[in-house]
Design a protein around this motif. Sequence first.
Motif, PDB file in Angstrom:
ATOM      1  N   SER A   1      10.450 -37.617  34.510  1.00 53.05           N
ATOM      2  CA  SER A   1      10.898 -37.488  33.131  1.00 53.05           C
ATOM      3  C   SER A   1      11.427 -38.827  32.634  1.00 53.05           C
ATOM      4  N   ARG A   2      10.901 -39.300  31.501  1.00 46.84           N
ATOM      5  CA  ARG A   2      11.372 -40.554  30.904  1.00 46.84           C
ATOM      6  C   ARG A   2      12.668 -40.327  30.151  1.00 46.84           C
TER       7      ARG A   2
ATOM      8  N   TYR B   1       9.605 -40.521  19.793  1.00 48.39           N
ATOM      9  CA  TYR B   1       9.824 -39.293  20.557  1.00 48.39           C
ATOM     10  C   TYR B   1       9.143 -38.147  19.826  1.00 48.39           C
ATOM     11  N   LEU B   2       8.347 -37.377  20.555  1.00 47.83           N
ATOM     12  CA  LEU B   2       7.612 -36.242  19.996  1.00 47.83           C
ATOM     13  C   LEU B   2       8.126 -34.960  20.633  1.00 47.83           C
ATOM     14  N   SER B   3       8.543 -34.030  19.792  1.00 50.87           N
ATOM     15  CA  SER B   3       9.039 -32.728  20.246  1.00 50.87           C
ATOM     16  C   SER B   3       8.193 -31.632  19.618  1.00 50.87           C
TER      17      SER B   3
ATOM     18  N   GLY C   1      -1.101 -45.065  26.135  1.00 51.99           N
ATOM     19  CA  GLY C   1      -0.221 -45.997  26.822  1.00 51.99           C
ATOM     20  C   GLY C   1       0.919 -46.520  25.983  1.00 51.99           C
ATOM     21  N   GLU C   2       1.030 -46.072  24.709  1.00 52.44           N
ATOM     22  CA  GLU C   2       2.079 -46.606  23.845  1.00 52.44           C
ATOM     23  C   GLU C   2       2.911 -45.527  23.156  1.00 52.44           C
ATOM     24  N   PHE C   3       2.275 -44.713  22.310  1.00 47.89           N
ATOM     25  CA  PHE C   3       3.045 -43.715  21.571  1.00 47.89           C
ATOM     26  C   PHE C   3       2.107 -42.641  21.038  1.00 47.89           C
ATOM     27  N   GLY C   4       2.703 -41.552  20.571  1.00 46.35           N
ATOM     28  CA  GLY C   4       1.953 -40.475  19.941  1.00 46.35           C
ATOM     29  C   GLY C   4       2.737 -39.902  18.788  1.00 46.35           C
TER      30      GLY C   4
ATOM     31  N   ALA D   1       8.203 -35.534  24.699  1.00 54.59           N
ATOM     32  CA  ALA D   1       7.472 -36.706  25.166  1.00 54.59           C
ATOM     33  C   ALA D   1       7.973 -37.971  24.489  1.00 54.59           C
ATOM     34  N   SER D   2       8.347 -38.943  25.291  1.00 51.84           N
ATOM     35  CA  SER D   2       8.871 -40.204  24.789  1.00 51.84           C
ATOM     36  C   SER D   2       7.901 -41.335  25.100  1.00 51.84           C
TER      37      SER D   2
END
Length: 736
Positions: free
Chosen positions: A493-494, A502-504, A617-620, A476-477
């Motif tokens: 897909s972004r 970026y979360l993996s 809506g921004e990041f995780g 997830a980006s």
Amino acid sequence: MPAGSKRDPLLAKAKPISDGGSASGPQSWAGFVFGTGGEGHSCPGAGSGLEQGASGTPGCSPRLQGVPAPAGCATGWLPQAASARTDVRDCSTDPPYLPPTATNTTARLAALRDIMRAHGVHAYIVPSTDAHMSEYIAERDSRLGWLTGFTGSAGTGVVTQDKAALWTDSRYWTQAERQLDCNWELQRTTWIESIGLWILEAVPAGGNISLDPFLFSIDTWNSYSRALHGSGRTLLPIETNLVDQVWGDQRPPPASGEIYSLPEAFTGSSWQDKVAGIRQQMEQHVRHPTAVLLSGLEETAWLFNLRGDDIPYNPVFYSYTLLTHTSISLFVDKARLSAAARQSLRAGCPGPLCVELQEYGQARAYLHRYAQGNVTVWLGTEYTTYGLYGVIPQEKLLEDSYSPVMLAKAVKNAKEQELLRAAHVRDAVAVIQYLTWLEKTVPQGQVDEFSGAQHIDRLRQAQEHSRGPSFQSISASGLNAALAHYSPSNGSSRKLSVDEMYLSDTGGQYLDGTTDITRTVHWGVPTPLQKEAYTRVLMGNIDLSRLVFPPNTAGRTVESFARRALWDVGLNYGHGTGHGIGNFLSVHEWPVGFQSNNVPLAAGMFTSIEPGYYRDGEFGIRIEDVALVVEAQTEHQSGEKPFLTFEVVSLVPYDRNLIDLKLLSPEQIRYLNAYYKTIRARVGPELQRQRLEEAYRWLQRSTEPFPLGRAAAATATLGTLALASLLSALLTGLQA
């Protein structure tokens, strides 16, 4: 991966609130908490804090320390800029706006309502699980997903003649808005607007509320029964599943893969020894049960050292087991057993270690006949459906939350521990290869979320003993990382960018163990909020990982240590903090974890530790490691049993670009340096053995020791005292 029902810790099965729970009044009528970890995990805390400020101010979001809050926002929150979202539905417009990810459910609902009328049903309840209370389910059992279009692992739907509503926890709210059409109400609550209250408002007195009794646990059934008691509505079980009737020929076929024996090298002990251990517990129990009923798929797979592929990512197979002092009955599709598996099970025939093979579909009838005798059946209520439970007279039941097999499986013996450690070394090789590859290719604009997920899966597949991923990879980006369980598709897909987080969150199945690890990275210049939030998530991970605590401590007692650094500045996350993990079994293995319905921590248990922070809506951000509960080496010992701590077995460094060393205490930095030394010692040689020199150089750079700076030293004493004070308060509260 976040547990939930997953029962989540980020997991996801609807779990009943115990009589002594914290819900009260109308909020607890339906008796449910959604999430898990495992999701059977409840989602503790106040959620992610994304929709509103600390005092409930809409449109306000967390701020950094030292920045004053503007007028109209609660202290610690900043106004969010309004933005039009095209990735979620908008049912307020005419016509409604639906994103391409939404499913048209009009025809399906109309057909279901026709069948409901034919059965005299006014409301029909559809869960997200199967007949074994599995968190992950086969496509054939994905009734809620087919009916609603929502593919999250935790949820419940209710359909009446003129309404349809879906309940799910905060991990899945945005996902649900992307996947539901406007036929469905999304209930963004798990406690306050309960399913029971909604049904009472939607169905008039005299109405019938129906469900499939083979898809609901005993506790869940009892919760609905209490919610409707005295209301004039009738809870009416219907054994013919109404969604299956609508689904018809389009429903996927039953599983047909081979059920096989796990090689002896990858088992902790023989199945015969495991059976002997369970029978010994039966003899020692004060009630002297005559039989143990196993309904959870992991239970039978673990007991007999068998595996299958009936559920994606989970090496289990559809089965039940009835174990008595003199016989063993295994209910399974006999034709699918491999020759070696059949030989293993029949090796003790005739005699008390002979496994009698019965047809899977005959379990209920067999149990009914057995229950007619002078017997006592021991079962775990968390995994036994009301449909099975109902055939045993109440006076012949011995009920615990978890069966003795589930509890035995949770504590790994020395061999099982070594197997899992070995699996994590090879898994770290794959993840380090992946991070090395991303660092090189993302700046070239060559990677998107989906191709990244495919690449890490291929890297794991190349490792020895690999049997594929342990769940669908979360890649997830940017704003997609704010969805705790987001997974990309080939059509949506972004592209990964150096300008976004970026979360993996990925894992592998190996013959010697199951893995699950999350790393969040940024290849460019993170914002001050991103860097502070990441560092505080890391601090929570470290604080819990290095904690020393008394034996028999419940995970929920120490869970707050993972949140303290976030709480200090008004941040939080809305999922559980960890979940158990198996030896080539489920990635979310109950009953271990930090939820209120998990068992106390004991040496030999494996759990994930995974705090996070998500800004919608921004990041995780999430940092997840798997850790083994071990005996702590302490200066003193105050009781017969030693204190406990965690040994982290995940072996991948954190992103140096996102760590603000000024926030870390000297103890936290020393912990990081010791952890990195362990990574070098255990993973470095394996990278060299596999001749992965580029990944080896990346590892050396990424595990350079951190300096002990003056800024960190200033926080040391205060941080240590705060941690000690928090643990003391938590333990005092638990004892009270």
